[in-house]
Structures are given as structure tokens and as C-alpha cells.
Design a protein around this motif. Structure first.
Motif, mmCIF file in Angstrom:
data_model
loop_
_atom_site.group_PDB
_atom_site.id
_atom_site.type_symbol
_atom_site.label_atom_id
_atom_site.label_comp_id
_atom_site.label_asym_id
_atom_site.label_seq_id
_atom_site.Cartn_x
_atom_site.Cartn_y
_atom_site.Cartn_z
ATOM 1 N N PHE A 25 104.207 25.424 40.566
ATOM 2 C CA PHE A 25 103.031 24.813 41.208
ATOM 3 C C PHE A 25 102.529 25.533 42.448
ATOM 4 C CE2 PHE A 25 105.473 22.808 44.608
ATOM 5 C CZ PHE A 25 106.734 22.668 44.044
ATOM 6 N N LEU A 26 103.286 26.503 42.962
ATOM 7 C CA LEU A 26 102.883 27.117 44.242
ATOM 8 C C LEU A 26 102.773 28.632 44.205
ATOM 9 C CD1 LEU A 26 102.483 25.679 47.103
ATOM 10 C CD2 LEU A 26 104.708 26.607 47.681
ATOM 11 N N ASN A 27 103.709 29.313 43.566
ATOM 12 C CA ASN A 27 103.793 30.762 43.724
ATOM 13 C C ASN A 27 103.448 31.590 42.492
ATOM 14 O OD1 ASN A 27 106.485 30.112 45.874
ATOM 15 N ND2 ASN A 27 104.621 31.120 46.513
ATOM 16 N N CYS A 30 99.329 27.693 40.001
ATOM 17 C CA CYS A 30 98.881 26.979 41.209
ATOM 18 C C CYS A 30 98.341 25.604 40.835
ATOM 19 C CB CYS A 30 97.765 27.756 41.911
ATOM 20 S SG CYS A 30 98.274 29.385 42.460
ATOM 21 N N ASP A 31 98.889 24.549 41.450
ATOM 22 C CA ASP A 31 98.382 23.195 41.252
ATOM 23 C C ASP A 31 97.313 22.940 42.323
ATOM 24 O OD1 ASP A 31 97.848 20.491 41.251
ATOM 25 O OD2 ASP A 31 99.886 19.934 40.678
ATOM 26 N N VAL A 32 96.068 23.127 41.936
ATOM 27 C CA VAL A 32 94.960 23.094 42.897
ATOM 28 C C VAL A 32 94.775 21.699 43.493
ATOM 29 C CG1 VAL A 32 92.491 23.517 43.168
ATOM 30 C CG2 VAL A 32 93.866 25.045 41.767
ATOM 31 N N GLY A 63 95.545 31.325 48.057
ATOM 32 C CA GLY A 63 95.015 30.189 47.295
ATOM 33 C C GLY A 63 95.112 28.895 48.079
ATOM 34 N N ILE A 64 96.264 28.690 48.705
ATOM 35 C CA ILE A 64 96.492 27.466 49.487
ATOM 36 C C ILE A 64 95.486 27.404 50.632
ATOM 37 C CG2 ILE A 64 98.159 26.236 50.928
ATOM 38 C CD1 ILE A 64 100.376 27.810 49.388
ATOM 39 N N ASP A 125 100.675 29.342 55.539
ATOM 40 C CA ASP A 125 101.458 30.141 54.583
ATOM 41 C C ASP A 125 102.223 29.203 53.653
ATOM 42 O OD1 ASP A 125 102.238 32.469 53.330
ATOM 43 O OD2 ASP A 125 103.594 33.136 54.903
ATOM 44 N N ASP A 126 102.702 29.786 52.555
ATOM 45 C CA ASP A 126 103.425 28.979 51.571
ATOM 46 C C ASP A 126 104.818 28.616 52.068
ATOM 47 O OD1 ASP A 126 104.261 31.668 51.378
ATOM 48 O OD2 ASP A 126 104.535 31.601 49.209
#
Ligand code: 5GP
Length: 193
Positions: A25-27, A30-32, A63-64, A125-126
Motif C-alpha cells: 500500500f505504500l512503497n 499505492c493506496d491513494v 506520491g504521498i 516522507d514515507d
């Protein structure tokens, strides 16, 4: 953020070397919608701050940060680029960052066109581990004369200390999930609250 903690528990995997993989979901995927709710959470936390720009570092932060920007009046998102070599022609701010995942130092640059004195910057940042990536982004802001208003992080690995060191230096760090411990043997993950 409970939703993020639940996703980490159900979809994250703990690797050797203190690496948490959240590719689902993150890297990688991607779960928008999740990114959107993360942006809303940061907007609530930083509501009193005047943010003119979001600065992140390629690649996973982009993206985040772009989704989150919609909660900050669609301010521009700038991502620091990981450069092959340092170009000293003076049109960019440069620093070096030690990469936790690649285990080597690399130059990071941002064009002087896109980061200025007078900018009030939210860093996003992630992951936050030892804090090297964020220290690099802070260096770039200092070089530009920009003000760091706060730091929004999806997943902080609290046991690595980077976040607490930044807080001790006076930075407002809002991490949506703080991993207190994780065990690559059992896969168990605990959170700080
Ligand atoms: P730091 O510079 O704080 O030591 O590490 C943060 C950077 O390394 C982040 O930009 C992130 O891309 C990467 N990183 C650090 N730890 C992890 C991790 O456990 N999982 C993933 N996917 N990335 C990490």
C-alpha cells in the motif's frame, strides 16, 4: 493513525536489518485513498501553520506528498533528486544523504528555482528511521533560507531514534504510525502510542 497501524499489522512484513516492507500500500502499490486520509491527518496536525511548499525526496515520498498537498491548498510539491554526481554550476542546492535501504551515501539536489527564502516548508516522507534523509532535506532548506514548519511521516521506526532526535532539536514531527519494536523471526510489530 489506527488505519495505518492496522494496514501495517495485516500487510507489512518484517525483514532482517530493521527493514519493514509495506509494498502492498505504500512503497510499490499505492493506496491513494489511504494517502488522502494521511494528508487529512497531517493537515489537522499542522492546521495552525502557514505552509507554502511541500518538500520530499524521491522516490517513495512523491506520491504521498502529491496527494497530501491537496489538503494544504494544493501548494507545490518539490522532490529532492538523488543525483549521480554533484554538479557545481551553482544553480542547485546540494547535500549528501546516507541511504538506510541502499547502505551508501549519495548526493541529493534541489534546483534553486524551486526552493527559496520565504518558503514555509512541510517535509514529508514515507519512512523515518535514523533521520538521515530528513536531515538532508533540512540542510537543503537551510541553504535556501527556507523555514521548516513541520515534518509529516507515514511510518516512523521509533526504536531507531531519528524521530526523537529531530523532536529534541525542536522540529514538529507528526508520524502517523510509530513502530516501537518489530521482530523478523515472529513478524510481531508493536506501536508507540
Ligand atoms: P533514514 O534516513 O531516516 O535513516 O531512513 C529513511 C529513508 O530510508 C526513507 O526515505 C525510506 O525510503 C528508507 N527507509 C528506512 N527504513 C525503511 C524501512 O524499514 N522500509 C522501507 N520501505 N523504507 C525504509
Amino acid at each position: 493513525m489506527q488505519e495505518l497501524e492496522e494496514r501495517i499489522q495485516s500487510e507489512g512484513t518484517v525483514k532482517a536489518g530493521d527493514v519493514l516492507k509495506v509494498d502492498a500500500f505504500l512503497n510499490h502499490q499505492c493506496d491513494v485513498r489511504l494517502f488522502d486520509r494521511m494528508g487529512a491527518a497531517w493537515a489537522k496536525h499542522f492546521a495552525g501553520k502557514h505552509i507554502t511548499k511541500i518538500l520530499t525526496i524521491e522516490a517513495s515520498g512523491i506520491g504521498i506528498a502529491c496527494v497530501a498537498a491537496q489538503h494544504f491548498g494544493n501548494v507545490p510539491v518539490v522532490f529532492a533528486k538523488k543525483a549521480q554526481s554533484i554538479n557545481l554550476d551553482g544553480d542547485q542546492y546540494t547535500t549528501t544523504v546516507y541511504s538506510f535501504t541502499k547502505q551508501k551515501e549519495f548526493p541529493v539536489i534541489v534546483s534553486k528555482k524551486y526552493l527559496n527564502a520565504g518558503d514555509h516548508v512541510l517535509l514529508i516522507d514515507d519512512f523515518l528511521a535514523n533521520g538521515k534523509a530528513l536531515r538532508g532535506l533540512i540542510d537543503l532548506c537551510k541553504a535556501a533560507g527556507a523555514t521548516v514548519e513541520g515534518i509529516g511521516i507515514a511510518v516512523e521506526k521509533g526504536f531507531q531514534g531519528g524521530g526523537d532526535a529531530l523532536r529534541a532539536d525542536g522540529y514538529d514531527v507528526d508520524s502517523l504510525a510509530i513502530v516501537e519494536s518489530m521482530d523478523p523471526g515472529t513478524g510481531e510489530i508493536t506501536f508507540r502510542h
